[in-house]
Motif scaffolding. Structure first.
Motif, PDB file in Angstrom:
ATOM      1  N   UNK B  60       0.842  -1.202   0.000  1.00  0.00           N
ATOM      2  CA  UNK B  60       0.000   0.000   0.000  1.00  0.00           C
ATOM      3  C   UNK B  60       0.875   1.249   0.000  1.00  0.00           C
ATOM      4  N   UNK B  61       0.295   2.326  -0.494  1.00  0.00           N
ATOM      5  CA  UNK B  61       1.021   3.595  -0.564  1.00  0.00           C
ATOM      6  C   UNK B  61       1.276   4.094   0.856  1.00  0.00           C
ATOM      7  N   UNK B  62       2.485   4.585   1.145  1.00  0.00           N
ATOM      8  CA  UNK B  62       2.764   5.003   2.526  1.00  0.00           C
ATOM      9  C   UNK B  62       1.896   6.170   2.995  1.00  0.00           C
ATOM     10  N   UNK B  63       1.492   6.095   4.248  1.00  0.00           N
ATOM     11  CA  UNK B  63       0.663   7.153   4.836  1.00  0.00           C
ATOM     12  C   UNK B  63       1.561   8.261   5.374  1.00  0.00           C
ATOM     13  N   UNK B  64       2.645   7.844   6.039  1.00  0.00           N
ATOM     14  CA  UNK B  64       3.564   8.825   6.629  1.00  0.00           C
ATOM     15  C   UNK B  64       4.854   8.856   5.823  1.00  0.00           C
ATOM     16  N   UNK B  72       5.167  14.299   6.520  1.00  0.00           N
ATOM     17  CA  UNK B  72       3.995  14.455   5.654  1.00  0.00           C
ATOM     18  C   UNK B  72       3.044  13.288   5.898  1.00  0.00           C
ATOM     19  N   UNK B  73       1.786  13.607   6.143  1.00  0.00           N
ATOM     20  CA  UNK B  73       0.773  12.539   6.279  1.00  0.00           C
ATOM     21  C   UNK B  73      -0.264  12.749   5.186  1.00  0.00           C
ATOM     22  N   UNK B  74      -0.456  11.737   4.370  1.00  0.00           N
ATOM     23  CA  UNK B  74      -1.383  11.818   3.231  1.00  0.00           C
ATOM     24  C   UNK B  74      -1.184  13.104   2.417  1.00  0.00           C
ATOM     25  N   UNK B 131       5.177   3.477   6.558  1.00  0.00           N
ATOM     26  CA  UNK B 131       5.985   4.687   6.755  1.00  0.00           C
ATOM     27  C   UNK B 131       7.225   4.678   5.855  1.00  0.00           C
ATOM     28  N   UNK B 132       7.429   5.815   5.216  1.00  0.00           N
ATOM     29  CA  UNK B 132       8.607   6.007   4.359  1.00  0.00           C
ATOM     30  C   UNK B 132       9.497   7.005   5.093  1.00  0.00           C
ATOM     31  N   UNK B 145       7.332   9.517  16.322  1.00  0.00           N
ATOM     32  CA  UNK B 145       6.239   9.256  15.373  1.00  0.00           C
ATOM     33  C   UNK B 145       5.472   7.998  15.786  1.00  0.00           C
ATOM     34  N   UNK B 146       6.215   6.972  16.188  1.00  0.00           N
ATOM     35  CA  UNK B 146       5.564   5.717  16.587  1.00  0.00           C
ATOM     36  C   UNK B 146       4.715   5.907  17.834  1.00  0.00           C
ATOM     37  N   UNK B 147       5.200   6.731  18.757  1.00  0.00           N
ATOM     38  CA  UNK B 147       4.437   7.009  19.975  1.00  0.00           C
ATOM     39  C   UNK B 147       3.140   7.730  19.643  1.00  0.00           C
ATOM     40  N   UNK B 148       3.229   8.709  18.745  1.00  0.00           N
ATOM     41  CA  UNK B 148       2.029   9.444  18.325  1.00  0.00           C
ATOM     42  C   UNK B 148       1.035   8.481  17.673  1.00  0.00           C
ATOM     43  N   UNK B 149       1.562   7.571  16.850  1.00  0.00           N
ATOM     44  CA  UNK B 149       0.714   6.596  16.170  1.00  0.00           C
ATOM     45  C   UNK B 149       0.092   5.619  17.173  1.00  0.00           C
ATOM     46  N   UNK B 150       0.886   5.249  18.162  1.00  0.00           N
ATOM     47  CA  UNK B 150       0.387   4.319  19.189  1.00  0.00           C
ATOM     48  C   UNK B 150      -0.815   4.921  19.923  1.00  0.00           C
TER      49      UNK B 150
END
Lengths: 181, 166
Positions: B60-64, B72-74, B131-132, B145-150
């Motif tokens: 899938x195309x990366x979101x982050x 950049x997100x989306x 994530x890219x 970033x991972x913490x924010x995503x969590x």
């Protein structure tokens, strides 16, 4: 009437092959392929992060299982394998973060997995200053099963687990350092 | 051999064979490198991916996207990166607050869309982010970033890498 020896003269004609349609097809094919060409093949490394859950504890919590931890610093990686219950049988090895020492770390991990087919998870602890390039190298070493590595399938494995075992050495890698401060 | 006539009646012939040779070689090369991956994606110009021997392909195309200077997100710039980290105003409990807000919005929108008809695969996909990230960034930024995503209930990450030998 004297007999004259008749010689057959073969007439050669210049036949020109029309290669223009051929060139047209080639040009179109070229354009299409150049437009759709991807010169960098992109892959993924799947990792998980720890999370809090209200789900009931795992039934396996009482079992004696092997915990594998990888502590990564900027220049060295330490792999620790120990059982959660006595006898702990701790094994610890240190490796350098460079391409030359990664095969040794991979071999150590292969031996651990072979001796403990049920242990399919590795916890990766990483220092803040380690760069993503080095992390990906260590993740490769932990996760990816080389063609020469054995396929370790735990007893009673599901189809999904068998599929994962064929592709990965350790299918589950948890980035254990990702916790709220 | 193709040819053209000049005003004086002479015929000039053009040798197309070398061009055909080049075309053939080019087509052979392009067909050999033709990607059959499920997702064809051009890596962001500001991102240099680390090399990997993984066999898993991008699905899938990366979101982050974390370039050298931006998060950049989306396709929407969420935060800037200076000196390998986000500015202090964007940080909260070790995470990046604007990233959390954006991901939470995204998660809620997906849940609304799939409300009531989520399979187990959908649920797993809901908690997964691709994530890219530039290979030069350190774990500190990745952790933020991972913490924010969590906090936005994303617990599985597909980290993009450049596959070696392809």
């Amino acid at each position: 009437m004297s007999k004259k020896k008749r010689t057959k003269k073969i007439k050669y004609r210049d036949i020109e092959l029309n290669i223009m349609p051929f060139i047209d097809v080639f040009s179109l094919l070229n354009t299409f392929l150049l437009m759709s060409a991807v010169f960098l093949s992109v892959g993924i490394l799947e990792v998980q992060i720890p999370f809090l859950t209200s789900a009931p504890p795992d039934k396996k919590a009482d079992e004696r299982v092997l915990d594998i931890k990888v502590d990564m610093e900027k220049t060295k990686v330490e792999v620790t394998a120990a059982y959660n219950k006595p006898p702990i049988n701790e094994q610890k090895r240190e490796f350098k973060v460079d391409k030359a020492d990664m095969p040794n770390m991979h071999k150590f991990l292969v031996d651990l997995r072979r001796a403990n087919p049920e242990a399919d998870k590795v916890q990766l602890f990483t220092e803040d200053d380690v760069i993503w390039k080095d992390i990906s190298m260590v993740l490769d070493t932990i996760k990816v099963r080389a063609p020469s590595d054995p396929v370790v399938v735990p007893a009673g494995a599901s189809e999904l687990q068998k599929k994962l075992a064929a592709e990965f050495l350790f299918p589950k890698v948890v980035m254990a350092s990702v916790i709220l401060r | 051999m193709a040819g053209v006539s000049t005003d004086s009646g002479d015929t000039l012939s053009l040798n197309l064979m070398p061009m055909l040779d080049i075309f053939s070689i080019l087509i052979t090369f392009l067909l050999m490198s033709y990607s059959t991956d499920p997702v064809s994606y051009d890596v962001n110009n500001g991102v240099e991916l680390p090399e990997s021997i993984t066999l898993s392909t991008l699905d899938e195309i990366p979101t982050i996207k974390v370039t050298k200077t931006d998060i950049i997100i989306n396709d929407k710039k969420i935060a800037g990166i200076v000196g390998g980290d986000v500015d202090e105003a964007s940080r909260s409990q070790g995470a990046i607050f604007p990233v959390f807000q954006e991901l939470q919005k995204m998660a809620e929108a997906t849940k609304r869309t799939l409300a009531g008809k989520m399979s187990e695969i959908d649920k797993a996909r809901l908690s997964t982010l691709t994530m890219e990230m530039d290979q030069g960034h350190n774990f500190k930024l990745m952790k933020r970033i991972m913490l924010a995503a969590q906090q936005a209930e994303y617990i599985t990450f597909k980290l993009m890498v450049a596959r070696q030998g392809e």
